[in-house]
Design a protein around this motif. Structure first.
Motif, PDB file in Angstrom:
ATOM      1  N   THR A 194       4.634   2.241   7.931  1.00 54.00           N
ATOM      2  CA  THR A 194       5.224   0.950   7.580  1.00 54.00           C
ATOM      3  C   THR A 194       4.801   0.507   6.191  1.00 54.00           C
ATOM      4  O   THR A 194       5.549  -0.177   5.490  1.00 54.00           O
ATOM      5  CB  THR A 194       4.860  -0.116   8.625  1.00 54.00           C
ATOM      6  N   VAL A 195       3.620   0.920   5.735  1.00 54.78           N
ATOM      7  CA  VAL A 195       3.157   0.540   4.402  1.00 54.78           C
ATOM      8  C   VAL A 195       4.106   1.065   3.321  1.00 54.78           C
ATOM      9  O   VAL A 195       4.304   0.420   2.298  1.00 54.78           O
ATOM     10  CB  VAL A 195       1.698   0.978   4.135  1.00 54.78           C
ATOM     11  N   THR A 196       4.724   2.204   3.548  1.00 55.18           N
ATOM     12  CA  THR A 196       5.680   2.745   2.583  1.00 55.18           C
ATOM     13  C   THR A 196       6.863   1.800   2.429  1.00 55.18           C
ATOM     14  O   THR A 196       7.309   1.524   1.311  1.00 55.18           O
ATOM     15  CB  THR A 196       6.163   4.146   3.023  1.00 55.18           C
ATOM     16  N   PHE A 197       7.366   1.289   3.531  1.00 55.40           N
ATOM     17  CA  PHE A 197       8.459   0.318   3.471  1.00 55.40           C
ATOM     18  C   PHE A 197       7.996  -0.957   2.769  1.00 55.40           C
ATOM     19  O   PHE A 197       8.716  -1.534   1.961  1.00 55.40           O
ATOM     20  CB  PHE A 197       8.982  -0.026   4.864  1.00 55.40           C
ATOM     21  N   TRP A 198       6.775  -1.402   3.066  1.00 57.15           N
ATOM     22  CA  TRP A 198       6.240  -2.609   2.456  1.00 57.15           C
ATOM     23  C   TRP A 198       6.139  -2.458   0.945  1.00 57.15           C
ATOM     24  O   TRP A 198       6.508  -3.361   0.192  1.00 57.15           O
ATOM     25  CB  TRP A 198       4.867  -2.924   3.053  1.00 57.15           C
TER      26      TRP A 198
END
Length: 71
Positions: A33-37
């Motif tokens: 999810t950090v990649t999307f963030w």
């Protein structure tokens, strides 16, 4: 129609970016999810007129994309 897992993660990332305030230190996890963030946060911050955030990656995996965002 139900959202797939990546759509849910992207939605969560956008919502998380909205909680960050100007000048905050943000700790980055290692999950996907950090990649999307990292991809969504610059546009959210630009809309709010924010000048800076400090990103603190929790791992090498999180540090690579965070270097790209900080430029």
């Amino acid at each position: 129609m139900a959202m797939d897992q990546n759509e849910l993660k992207k939605t969560a990332a956008i919502k998380a970016a909205e909680f960050v305030e100007d000048g905050m230190i943000v700790g980055l996890g290692t999950g996907s999810t950090v990649t999307f963030w990292l991809k969504q946060s610059p546009s959210v911050y630009k809309k709010k007129g924010y000048i800076s955030q400090v990103l603190r990656p929790a791992s090498e995996q999180a540090s690579r994309p965070s270097l790209w965002v900080s430029r």
